[in-house]
Design an enzyme around this catalytic site. Structure first.
Site, PDB file in Angstrom:
ATOM      1  N   LYS A  78      29.647  60.797  40.456  1.00 41.19           N
ATOM      2  CA  LYS A  78      28.207  60.720  40.195  1.00 41.19           C
ATOM      3  C   LYS A  78      27.819  59.245  40.079  1.00 41.19           C
ATOM      4  O   LYS A  78      28.552  58.461  39.462  1.00 41.19           O
ATOM      5  CB  LYS A  78      27.884  61.466  38.896  1.00 41.19           C
ATOM      6  CG  LYS A  78      26.378  61.573  38.604  1.00 41.19           C
ATOM      7  CD  LYS A  78      26.097  62.397  37.341  1.00 41.19           C
ATOM      8  CE  LYS A  78      24.608  62.558  37.085  1.00 41.19           C
ATOM      9  NZ  LYS A  78      24.321  63.389  35.900  1.00 41.19           N
ATOM     10  N   SER A 153      20.911  67.049  36.351  1.00 40.92           N
ATOM     11  CA  SER A 153      20.810  65.851  37.166  1.00 40.92           C
ATOM     12  C   SER A 153      22.005  65.601  38.074  1.00 40.92           C
ATOM     13  O   SER A 153      21.903  64.798  38.986  1.00 40.92           O
ATOM     14  CB  SER A 153      20.641  64.642  36.239  1.00 40.92           C
ATOM     15  OG  SER A 153      21.810  64.457  35.460  1.00 40.92           O
ATOM     16  N   SER A 177      23.094  68.901  32.457  1.00 36.93           N
ATOM     17  CA  SER A 177      23.158  68.298  33.788  1.00 36.93           C
ATOM     18  C   SER A 177      24.428  68.560  34.580  1.00 36.93           C
ATOM     19  O   SER A 177      24.499  68.219  35.756  1.00 36.93           O
ATOM     20  CB  SER A 177      22.941  66.784  33.690  1.00 36.93           C
ATOM     21  OG  SER A 177      21.578  66.504  33.504  1.00 36.93           O
TER      22      SER A 177
END
Lengths: 487, 483
Positions: A78, A153, A177
């Site tokens: 990420k 996210s 997330s």
């Protein structure tokens, strides 16, 4: 079967056994990324050269007979984790082109376990969002239905794993997330106990909530990935100095007959899509058949979790994001004086959702409002944790739906922040309490033309993630859910 | 100072912990390095980096807590003070707000007349320093920032408004500096900025109990400026009140060159710092074990040493307090007493020489005790020569001048210059007799009752002996011969 379809464990085993090379596997992913990423937008940065270099190094190690835990397996990171020498944007224009001169502890741990880095995945800007649409780098598509969001996210990581663009990926979970995008894409996503993974080098959103975790296509892969990410770190004062579990090696040790599962009545409410409830019920039925005890429990402060979360997280975020001032790194838009430079830089660098949260956060921390909002939210947080403590005196794990709906349409909620925030209703309570949680797929439902996965959340006591993983694994053995195959 | 008014003064002292590394990062705190060479990724507030508390600074705080007879809180909390400025890389300063490490202490100040006064210490907390903005770089449109200082550990010591004169404030700062130096937790160098002072001043008519509106004065960088700025600010406030005006609560800046204060910002311009506890740092919880360990290792402090000097050496309150203002002067003094093996020098005489001649001379030279050209061993030896009457006190001053210049040993100087006191009665008797014979007129004056001419005769003897005659013997001989 294509190489990119191998799971983390399978791939590591085959590389170690000399059946495939890391370079072959890495190339297989890079080729697939090259043909699909433009459409899927899972990656912000693909580092092909670096990946092949790391893969060659791994192959050398295998040849020399000293492979590590996940030697040579390509993973995605990420874009919230700082990676030395590789652009790290946190999904923001503010950090476009920012190349950290340091490595996050989580990624460092992964490289030390032999992983190969394919690239950095797309995400909501500074991890603020539940659909990945707040990213400066475009909307990520859900491989199950490209008109829908993969969630957020960690949406880029979710799509990267679900679309076979990597073997596994890192995510971060502040209010859901990891768990929510895992649920939306049919993956296993783990948010460990707060403090289990070091936050050093992970771009901060809300420090008291942020926690790194893995996303993978099976419980075993997720457990193995987490084992390679986690651990005490003296560079993070909030990381837990506790012995690590070799999670993946104890997954089958659960005795379902002595398992006590709690179902919080506050989670099975109006607003929960009945088709989701039906899928969860199927999974619960399997446990019941296996001899587990299932009881209804109460977490009375659940309804205050979203409001408390949306006070605490923005307050911390407003302060954490103050460092992006155009003075030392990142975007700088020159103004006529110091204040003007601050305003122009931050106005241009941050997107709408980030600005909204900075404003909310500064408002609730202001003198005169602090007690009414921030202090009260902290009290609510303590009550929520207390709710869980009580329930965990009676049960081993708590099972809930991960999300109230399946993956929604891109553009469906982005103009309505409240509707977007309410999507976190089942994930924020555990975040506030610092509990470990896993989302596992339980089945799929038809929504229009689409077949979409449903996620089930398993929560456990702090540092009792092992139990939650065993329950997830037991479920995985019993469920009829099938991961979609590569397109 | 207007006779109808009194001042009410409170001080905030920022003392830099003399730790090698910063409060939350491992970079060096050395003073005077090239700009921005002592700032690492944490000091620069790069994305994702985290603070880790420096335990050495915490221990310094605990020590100071004990020295100020204060409560050391078993739990204290670090908070964020949020504001934007280029020399504050994170956009917030990590400091202690609601729960400081130390609260409710006392500092005793000593006056020249031997009296003392207890000044309350409200709190002491740990915090990080900001960097330094440089605006006068010869470029009007740009300022420069040096982050070497960013993150340096500071102890902010806040006093109660118990001080009533600028002199008291000066004594307070000096005493605080002495304690910090005794504990070896801060070098106390105000000119390098490792100890800084903000002064809160208000005035009120004598007899009034409520406090007047206060102004805070910043940029006060020496003890002299503490005193001067308070005097200036108090008289400014009195002038305003006397001419019918009201004091506005302000932060004011001390202008060292002009000797004035000027308004910097008013209360209305004050920032809302949006304090909240820093989620990156767990609350600081001190174990009894750690606290006890530090307590056991506490060194002797100025007040304890002062008390010891008074009982052990029979010094006056004030001499004892002056000698114990620094560990260096206290140990210098004790070394003069023990300077010669098997011989103990008169402690009072030693004190007189250290606080009188030596301090006076050093002051004139602008040196401190550690730079003294006269070693304590040599000064002790000099006191020994006086004590055993080898030389007179007057000759001793002459020898001392020589010691200051050359750093030489007094015995050697006395020997080389032939300054040994003449105690040979028969030799002195001849000189006395000669002088009496040659001054018949003055002898008459003496005999008719003018005792004051005795001084004249003594002077004549000293002149002939270059001051080396033992004054006691000379006096005795004169009296005998004049009868």
């Amino acid at each position: 079967m294509e190489l990119y379809e191998l799971g983390l464990k399978e791939a590591a085993d085959q590389i170690k056994a000399g059946k495939i090379t890391s370079v072959e596997l890495t190339k297989s992913y890079l080729d697939r990324i090259a043909s699909r990423n433009e459409e899927m937008k899972a990656y912000i940065t693909v580092c092909a050269d670096k990946a092949l270099e790391m893969a060659a190094e791994s192959d050398k190690r295998v040849k020399n007979g000293n492979p590590r835990l996940i030697e040579g397996v390509p993973v995605a990171i990420k874009d919230l984790f700082c990676t030395k020498g590789v652009q790290t944007t946190a999904g923001s224009h503010m950090l476009e082109g920012f190349v950290p001169p340091y490595e996050s502890t989580v990624t460092e741990n992964l490289w030390n376990a032999g992983a190969v880095m394919l690239g950095k995945t797309n995400m909501d800007e500074f991890a603020m969002g539940s659909s990945n649409e707040t990213s400066y780098f475009g909307d990520v598509k859900n491989p199950w239905d490209k008109t829908r969001t993969p969630g957020g996210s960690s949406g880029g990581s979710a799509t990267a794993v679900a679309d076979y663009l990597c073997a596994a990926a890192t995510g971060s979970d502040t209010g859901g997330s990891i768990r929510q995008p895992a649920a939306f894409t049919g993956l296993v996503g783990i948010k460990p106990t707060y403090g289990r993974c070091s936050r050093f080098g992970m771009v901060a959103f809300a420090s008291s909530l942020d926690q790194a975790g893995p996303m993978a296509r099976s419980v075993e892969d997720a457990a193995l990935m987490l084992r390679c990410m986690a651990g005490y770190d003296e560079k993070d004062s909030t990381s837990a100095d506790r012995p690590l579990n070799d999670y993946d090696e104890h997954l089958a040790e659960l005795d379902v007959k002595s398992l006590k599962i709690g179902l919080p009545e506050e989670y099975f409410i109006e607003g929960l899509d009945p088709v989701i409830k039906a899928e969860i019920d199927k999974a619960l039925e399997n446990f019941k058949q296996g001899g587990a005890e299932i009881k209804t429990v109460s977490l009375p402060h659940t309804k205050y979790a979203v409001p408390a979360y949306y006070i605490i997280a923005p307050a911390e975020a407003a302060s954490n994001l103050s460092r992006y001032d155009g003075m030392r790194y990142g975007l700088r838009v020159e103004g006529s004086n110091l204040n003007d430079t601050y305003c122009k830089t931050r106005s241009a660098g941050f997107g709408e959702e980030v600005k909204r949260r900075i404003m909310v956060g500064n408002y609730t921390l202001s003198s005169g409002y602090y007690d009414a909002y921030y202090t009260k939210a902290q009290k609510v947080r303590a009550l929520i944790a207390e709710d869980f403590n009580k329930v965990f005196e009676e049960v081993d794990v708590i099972i809930t739906p991960t999300t109230p709906t399946v993956a929604f349409e891109l553009g469906g909620k982005i103009t309505d922040p409240i509707a977007m925030y309410l999507n976190d209703v089942f994930t924020t309570p555990a975040s506030l309490a610092g509990l470990p949680g896993i989302s596992v797929p339980v089945g799929t439902v038809k929504d229009g033309e689409s077949e979409l996965p449903v996620g089930m959340q398993i929560l456990a006591k702090p540092f009792a993630l092992q139990t939650a993983m065993q329950v997830a694994y037991a479920h995985e053995q019993m469920t009829d859910f099938k991961m979609r195959s590569a397109e | 100072m207007h006779p109808d008014y009194e001042m009410v003064i409170g001080l905030e002292i920022h003392a830099q912990v003399n730790s090698k590394t910063k409060l939350f990062s491992g970079s060096s705190t050395t003073f005077g390095a090239e700009p921005n060479t002592q700032a690492n990724i944490i000091d620069l507030a790069m994305p994702g980096v985290l603070p880790v508390l420096n335990t050495e600074a915490v221990d310094a705080g605990i020590k100071l807590g004990f020295a100020l007879k204060a409560r050391v809180n078993r739990k204290s909390v670090f908070s964020r003070k949020n504001y934007f400025y280029p020399d504050l890389p994170k956009g917030y300063q990590i400091t202690q707000f609601e729960l400081p490490i130390v609260e409710h202490g006392t500092l005793t100040i000593d006056f020249e007349d031997g009296s003392t006064k207890d000044i309350g210490i409200t709190r002491m907390h740990l915090e990080e320093d900001a960097g330094k903005s440089v605006h006068d770089f010869g470029d009007e449109n740009h300022s420069h920032v040096d982050l070497n200082r960013a993150g340096t550990p500071l102890m902010e010591i806040v006093s109660e408004p118990d001080l009533r004169t600028s002199e008291e404030a000066g004594i307070y700062v000096r005493k605080m500096r002495a304690i910090l130096r005794f504990l070896d937790i801060c070098d106390g160098n105000m000119d390098e900025g490792s100890m800084r002072c903000d002064v809160n001043v208000s005035v009120r008519k004598k007899g009034v109990t409520e406090l007047g509106t206060r102004c805070e004065i910043k940029n006060v960088n020496s003890i002299r400026s503490v005193v001067k700025s308070i005097d200036y600010e108090a008289s400014r406030q009195i002038d305003v009140i006397e001419s019918g005006g009201e004091i506005a609560q302000q932060t004011r800046l001390w202008d060292e060159a002009k000797g004035t204060t000027r308004a910097m910002r008013s209360k209305e311009d004050a920032h809302d710092y949006r304090y909240f506890s820093d989620p990156d740092i767990l609350p600081l919880c001190l174990t009894e074990e750690r606290i006890e360990k530090i307590k056991q290792a506490m060194p002797e402090l100025p007040d304890e040493m002062k008390a010891r000097f008074i009982t052990e050496y029979e010094l006056t309150n004030y001499d004892a307090s002056v000698l114990t203002l620094s560990r260096a002067s206290a140990s210098y003094y004790e070394r003069t007493i023990e300077a010669e093996e098997g011989k103990k020098h008169d402690p009072k005489l030693c004190a007189n020489w250290v606080t009188g001649e030596l301090f006076g001379a050093l002051n004139k030279m602008g040196k401190d005790i550690t730079q003294s050209p006269v070693s304590p061993e040599n000064l002790g030896e000099l006191v020994g020569l006086i004590q055993d009457k080898t030389i007179s006190g007057k000759i001793a001053k002459q020898v001392f001048e020589e010691m200051l210049e050359t750093g030489g040993a007094p015995k050697k100087i006395v020997e080389e210059k032939g300054l040994v006191q003449i105690t040979d009665v028969s030799a002195l008797d001849g000189i006395v007799k000669d002088i009496i014979a040659n001054n018949a007129e003055t002898v008459e004056q003496y005999k008719s009752g003018n005792q004051r001419v005795m001084g004249f005769f003594v002077g004549q003897v000293m002149k002939q002996t270059q001051g080396k005659a033992n004054p006691g013997i000379v006096n005795d001989l004169l009296r005998q011969n004049l009868q």
